[in-house]
Write a protein that holds these residues in place. Structure first.
Motif, PDB file in Angstrom:
ATOM      1  N   PRO A  77      -2.850   2.078   7.185  1.00 50.03           N
ATOM      2  CA  PRO A  77      -2.965   3.315   6.411  1.00 50.03           C
ATOM      3  C   PRO A  77      -3.254   4.488   7.346  1.00 50.03           C
ATOM      4  CG  PRO A  77      -4.943   2.012   6.184  1.00 50.03           C
ATOM      5  CD  PRO A  77      -3.977   1.171   6.966  1.00 50.03           C
TER       6      PRO A  77
ATOM      7  N   ARG B  39     -11.963  -2.641   7.118  1.00 48.73           N
ATOM      8  CA  ARG B  39     -11.787  -1.230   6.786  1.00 48.73           C
ATOM      9  C   ARG B  39     -12.181  -0.953   5.340  1.00 48.73           C
ATOM     10  NH1 ARG B  39      -5.917  -2.297   7.726  1.00 48.73           N
ATOM     11  NH2 ARG B  39      -4.879  -2.565   5.736  1.00 48.73           N
TER      12      ARG B  39
ATOM     13  N   PHE C 274      -8.101   9.959   3.526  1.00 43.00           N
ATOM     14  CA  PHE C 274      -7.541   8.653   3.847  1.00 43.00           C
ATOM     15  C   PHE C 274      -6.389   8.375   2.880  1.00 43.00           C
ATOM     16  CE2 PHE C 274     -11.725   8.201   5.720  1.00 43.00           C
ATOM     17  CZ  PHE C 274     -11.455   7.474   6.889  1.00 43.00           C
TER      18      PHE C 274
ATOM     19  N   LEU D  93      -5.267   8.256   8.338  1.00 46.97           N
ATOM     20  CA  LEU D  93      -6.346   9.225   8.206  1.00 46.97           C
ATOM     21  C   LEU D  93      -5.777  10.567   8.635  1.00 46.97           C
ATOM     22  CD1 LEU D  93      -9.164  10.413   7.919  1.00 46.97           C
ATOM     23  CD2 LEU D  93      -9.745   9.443  10.172  1.00 46.97           C
TER      24      LEU D  93
ATOM     25  N   CYS E 184      -7.785   0.577  12.807  1.00 49.38           N
ATOM     26  CA  CYS E 184      -7.581   0.347  11.375  1.00 49.38           C
ATOM     27  C   CYS E 184      -6.748   1.432  10.713  1.00 49.38           C
ATOM     28  CB  CYS E 184      -8.924   0.247  10.657  1.00 49.38           C
ATOM     29  SG  CYS E 184      -9.902  -1.194  11.114  1.00 49.38           S
ATOM     30  N   TYR E 185      -6.676   2.612  11.342  1.00 50.59           N
ATOM     31  CA  TYR E 185      -5.978   3.730  10.730  1.00 50.59           C
ATOM     32  C   TYR E 185      -5.112   4.466  11.752  1.00 50.59           C
ATOM     33  CZ  TYR E 185      -8.836   3.294   6.555  1.00 50.59           C
ATOM     34  OH  TYR E 185      -9.423   2.820   5.408  1.00 50.59           O
TER      35      TYR E 185
ATOM     36  N   GLU F  91     -14.773   4.297   4.504  1.00 53.60           N
ATOM     37  CA  GLU F  91     -14.120   5.593   4.577  1.00 53.60           C
ATOM     38  C   GLU F  91     -15.082   6.721   4.195  1.00 53.60           C
ATOM     39  OE1 GLU F  91     -11.106   2.433   4.032  1.00 53.60           O
ATOM     40  OE2 GLU F  91     -12.998   2.929   3.082  1.00 53.60           O
TER      41      GLU F  91
ATOM     42  N   THR G  82      -9.499   0.196   0.011  1.00 52.56           N
ATOM     43  CA  THR G  82      -8.454   1.171   0.305  1.00 52.56           C
ATOM     44  C   THR G  82      -8.881   2.528  -0.228  1.00 52.56           C
ATOM     45  OG1 THR G  82      -7.370   0.620  -1.768  1.00 52.56           O
ATOM     46  CG2 THR G  82      -6.637  -0.557   0.200  1.00 52.56           C
TER      47      THR G  82
END
Length: 370
Positions: free
Chosen positions: A347, A235, A368, A349, A302-303, A244, A238
């Protein structure tokens, strides 16, 4: 990283093989010369001894590069001679030794073994010298669950597996030869496959079939491994890293577009105006027009995706729903395997839609949040 990891690891492997091939050797199997590589870990040093048993000149085809990974204590050989078969047994014993407390340990070990196959956690400590440096957070996590594997400290075990992998590489990929998947890569990916079987995420029969067809190895592919072990799902950085940014760039041309227009782009005839989660439903379907199913699965893996609506003042137009947990569930469960940790370990989104006074819902933006 993404891409062909085998190709990315080629230069590191070549350097490590060249160094290992140059390690000094003793005059005989009984008088090996030991080269310390890692430690000490609770007094134990991970080393390789030369010549290895396959370098015995009495063999039909001696392999002069063969080494014997072992443990030294105060410079003395402990006589610990693990093979990759022993590694399989150690993984099984480790899974049992946690008393069913959780499966998180095997997920971490599987991810570490996969990364080691491609030397992702190696650092150059000198010219042409690459040394294994597993993420400290992962090692501390394993030590906190169960500090010993196969009767040795977790750190010693992980670095001993690294020494085994290095020996596989130097045996099957002599310096100057073309680097192949055989050696470190195939052997460690077979360990990853075995770990996935222990987690009931892969077929035991399929593993045995692969071992028989592969003459002792059944490597899990890069794609299969990243689908099996959540920790391997890339991903990027961060916040708004490269990955992202790509997602946000794909959404940017559609900012200001209302839900009905997004629904038409997604092939939805009626976005069900009375349905409470219609905006979230339409947006998820719309994402399918921007990316492949595999890419969408990776994003959602992942989110945590949350679609929220705000009014003209920027205030939430409705409560943002999160799964509820009973206090009893949280108190009685081990944190490392609790559903709360599994949910909040990812995390977020957030995709924001504005709601006008007339009721028009338009995509306002996305962000994000790590």
């Amino acid at each position: 990283p993404e891409g062909q990891l085998g190709r990315l690891s080629k230069q590191k492997r070549e350097c490590a093989i060249a160094e290992a091939a140059g390690f000094p050797a003793g005059p005989s199997l009984r008088e090996r010369h030991y080269t310390p590589l890692y430690g000490p870990f609770d007094g134990l040093v991970v080393a390789v001894g030369k010549p290895g048993k396959e370098a015995d000149p009495n063999r039909a085809n001696p392999n002069l590069n063969d080494m014997t990974p072992t443990l030294l204590r105060n410079g003395r050989d402990e006589g610990f001679r693990p093979s990759f078969g022993d590694v399989f047994s150690a993984l099984q014993d480790y899974a049992v030794s946690t008393d069913g407390m959780d499966q998180a340990s095997l997920h971490v070990i599987g991810a570490l073994l996969f990364r080691n196959a491609f030397m992702l956690d190696h650092a150059e400590t000198g010219h042409g010298a690459w040394r294994y440096q597993p993420p400290e957070e992962a090692v501390l996590f394993l030590e906190g669950l169960h500090p010993m594997i196969a009767g040795v400290p977790v750190r010693a075990f992980l670095h001993l597996v690294e020494a085994l992998a290095l020996n596989e590489d130097v045996k099957y990929n002599p310096p100057g030869n073309k680097i192949r998947a055989i050696g470190r890569q195939n052997t460690l990916l077979t360990c990853v496959h075995a770990t996935s079987v222990l987690l009931n995420l892969a077929s035991f029969g399929g593993f045995l079939d692969g071992m028989s067809r592969g003459r002792g190895v059944a490597p899990l592919s890069q794609q299969e491994a990243t689908q099996t072990f959540k920790l391997l799902r890339w991903r990027g950085a961060t916040g708004t890293g490269a990955y992202e940014s790509l997602i946000l760039d794909s959404l940017r041309p559609h900012l200001g577009t209302d839900v009905r227009a997004l629904a038409r782009l997604a092939g939805i005839a009626d976005p069900s105006p009375k349905k409470k989660d219609r905006v979230s439903y339409v947006f998820r379907e719309f994402l399918k027009t921007l990316m492949s199913e595999e890419e969408l699965d990776r994003l959602l893996g992942c989110y945590n995706l949350k679609v929220v609506r705000v009014d003209d003042r920027g205030a939430l137009a409705e409560d943002v729903s999160f799964p509820s947990f009973r206090e009893q569930e949280l108190v009685l469960q081990n944190w490392s395997t609790s559903p709360l940790r599994d949910l909040w370990g990812l995390p977020f989104l957030f995709v924001v839609f504005s709601v006008s006074d007339s009721g028009t819902e338009s995509m306002l933006g996305a962000v994000f949040c790590a």
